[in-house]
Design a protein around this motif. Structure first.
Motif, PDB file in Angstrom:
ATOM      1  N   ARG A 198       0.832  -1.211   0.000  1.00  0.00           N
ATOM      2  CA  ARG A 198       0.000   0.000   0.000  1.00  0.00           C
ATOM      3  C   ARG A 198       0.862   1.254   0.000  1.00  0.00           C
ATOM      4  NH1 ARG A 198      -3.062  -2.732   3.936  1.00  0.00           N
ATOM      5  NH2 ARG A 198      -2.265  -1.349   5.549  1.00  0.00           N
ATOM      6  N   PHE A 199       1.927   1.232   0.793  1.00  0.00           N
ATOM      7  CA  PHE A 199       2.819   2.377   0.879  1.00  0.00           C
ATOM      8  C   PHE A 199       3.483   2.645  -0.476  1.00  0.00           C
ATOM      9  CE2 PHE A 199       7.114   4.091   1.742  1.00  0.00           C
ATOM     10  CZ  PHE A 199       6.747   5.316   2.278  1.00  0.00           C
ATOM     11  N   LEU A 200       4.031   1.620  -1.094  1.00  0.00           N
ATOM     12  CA  LEU A 200       4.706   1.806  -2.384  1.00  0.00           C
ATOM     13  C   LEU A 200       3.723   2.285  -3.451  1.00  0.00           C
ATOM     14  CD1 LEU A 200       7.088  -1.306  -2.382  1.00  0.00           C
ATOM     15  CD2 LEU A 200       7.689   1.102  -1.952  1.00  0.00           C
ATOM     16  N   LEU A 201       2.525   1.722  -3.449  1.00  0.00           N
ATOM     17  CA  LEU A 201       1.510   2.164  -4.414  1.00  0.00           C
ATOM     18  C   LEU A 201       1.108   3.613  -4.156  1.00  0.00           C
ATOM     19  CD1 LEU A 201      -0.676  -1.067  -4.548  1.00  0.00           C
ATOM     20  CD2 LEU A 201       0.875  -0.223  -6.331  1.00  0.00           C
ATOM     21  N   ALA A 202       1.013   4.011  -2.884  1.00  0.00           N
ATOM     22  CA  ALA A 202       0.675   5.401  -2.533  1.00  0.00           C
ATOM     23  C   ALA A 202       1.755   6.363  -3.005  1.00  0.00           C
ATOM     24  CB  ALA A 202       0.471   5.534  -1.024  1.00  0.00           C
ATOM     25  N   THR A 208       9.144   1.768  11.330  1.00  0.00           N
ATOM     26  CA  THR A 208       8.987   2.216   9.946  1.00  0.00           C
ATOM     27  C   THR A 208       7.688   1.689   9.365  1.00  0.00           C
ATOM     28  OG1 THR A 208      11.373   2.351   9.660  1.00  0.00           O
ATOM     29  CG2 THR A 208      10.055   2.216   7.655  1.00  0.00           C
ATOM     30  N   LEU A 209       7.345   0.452   9.669  1.00  0.00           N
ATOM     31  CA  LEU A 209       6.097  -0.124   9.184  1.00  0.00           C
ATOM     32  C   LEU A 209       4.908   0.691   9.699  1.00  0.00           C
ATOM     33  CD1 LEU A 209       5.339  -2.633   7.460  1.00  0.00           C
ATOM     34  CD2 LEU A 209       4.835  -3.778   9.610  1.00  0.00           C
ATOM     35  N   ALA A 210       4.966   1.088  10.966  1.00  0.00           N
ATOM     36  CA  ALA A 210       3.896   1.920  11.543  1.00  0.00           C
ATOM     37  C   ALA A 210       3.820   3.268  10.821  1.00  0.00           C
ATOM     38  CB  ALA A 210       4.119   2.118  13.036  1.00  0.00           C
ATOM     39  N   ALA A 211       4.971   3.823  10.465  1.00  0.00           N
ATOM     40  CA  ALA A 211       4.992   5.094   9.727  1.00  0.00           C
ATOM     41  C   ALA A 211       4.379   4.912   8.343  1.00  0.00           C
ATOM     42  CB  ALA A 211       6.425   5.620   9.622  1.00  0.00           C
ATOM     43  N   PHE A 212       4.665   3.788   7.687  1.00  0.00           N
ATOM     44  CA  PHE A 212       4.061   3.492   6.383  1.00  0.00           C
ATOM     45  C   PHE A 212       2.541   3.470   6.530  1.00  0.00           C
ATOM     46  CE2 PHE A 212       7.691   0.780   4.313  1.00  0.00           C
ATOM     47  CZ  PHE A 212       8.533   1.868   4.347  1.00  0.00           C
ATOM     48  N   GLU A 213       2.051   2.807   7.589  1.00  0.00           N
ATOM     49  CA  GLU A 213       0.601   2.709   7.811  1.00  0.00           C
ATOM     50  C   GLU A 213      -0.013   4.091   8.050  1.00  0.00           C
ATOM     51  OE1 GLU A 213      -0.968  -1.224   9.689  1.00  0.00           O
ATOM     52  OE2 GLU A 213       0.806  -0.602  10.833  1.00  0.00           O
ATOM     53  N   ARG A 214       0.647   4.912   8.872  1.00  0.00           N
ATOM     54  CA  ARG A 214       0.141   6.274   9.134  1.00  0.00           C
ATOM     55  C   ARG A 214       0.071   7.072   7.836  1.00  0.00           C
ATOM     56  NH1 ARG A 214       3.432   5.954  13.435  1.00  0.00           N
ATOM     57  NH2 ARG A 214       5.057   7.201  12.457  1.00  0.00           N
ATOM     58  N   TYR A 215       1.122   6.995   7.038  1.00  0.00           N
ATOM     59  CA  TYR A 215       1.174   7.731   5.775  1.00  0.00           C
ATOM     60  C   TYR A 215      -0.012   7.337   4.886  1.00  0.00           C
ATOM     61  CZ  TYR A 215       2.873   9.352   1.243  1.00  0.00           C
ATOM     62  OH  TYR A 215       2.982   9.953   0.024  1.00  0.00           O
ATOM     63  N   CYS A 216      -0.264   6.041   4.780  1.00  0.00           N
ATOM     64  CA  CYS A 216      -1.355   5.582   3.919  1.00  0.00           C
ATOM     65  C   CYS A 216      -2.710   6.005   4.477  1.00  0.00           C
ATOM     66  CB  CYS A 216      -1.298   4.064   3.762  1.00  0.00           C
ATOM     67  SG  CYS A 216       0.120   3.520   2.766  1.00  0.00           S
ATOM     68  N   ARG A 217      -2.883   5.952   5.810  1.00  0.00           N
ATOM     69  CA  ARG A 217      -4.141   6.365   6.435  1.00  0.00           C
ATOM     70  C   ARG A 217      -4.406   7.847   6.203  1.00  0.00           C
ATOM     71  NH1 ARG A 217      -2.948   3.359  10.840  1.00  0.00           N
ATOM     72  NH2 ARG A 217      -2.027   5.139  11.892  1.00  0.00           N
ATOM     73  N   GLU A 218      -3.368   8.665   6.313  1.00  0.00           N
ATOM     74  CA  GLU A 218      -3.511  10.119   6.163  1.00  0.00           C
ATOM     75  C   GLU A 218      -3.820  10.516   4.729  1.00  0.00           C
ATOM     76  OE1 GLU A 218       0.130  11.576   7.781  1.00  0.00           O
ATOM     77  OE2 GLU A 218      -0.442  11.042   9.831  1.00  0.00           O
TER      78      GLU A 218
END
Length: 92
Positions: A53-57, A80-90
């Protein structure tokens, strides 16, 4: 054959997973995940999905993201994984 590994490699890997109580086996039958093996598999799948999801975002094409996620998911820290999740949620 399809995965490019030998029968011996598969046998040794399955034996190791059984010793670690991650799978159960029976002769000429399928391989079954134990509860512990299933829990690990779910965590690994979640990590993979987050990285994808992060890479696609970021705009990475799906084919490249799939290949890259296979490597990144094994090395990325929980922070870092948690940061990826936050980025995608935002970005929703």
């Amino acid at each position: 054959r399809r995965l490019g590994v030998s029968h011996v490699t598969v046998t040794r890997t399955v034996e190791r997973l059984a010793r670690e109580e991650l799978v159960t086996t029976r002769p000429y039958r399928s391989i079954f995940l134990t509860d512990r093996g299933r829990a690990i598999a779910l965590r690994v799948r979640h990590r993979h999905e987050v990285v994808m999801r992060f890479l696609l975002a970021l705009g990475v094409d799906e084919a490249t993201a799939r290949v890259d996620a296979e490597g990144i998911e094994h090395h990325v820290s929980e922070k870092t994984l948690a940061a990826f999740e936050r980025y995608c949620r935002e970005r929703r």
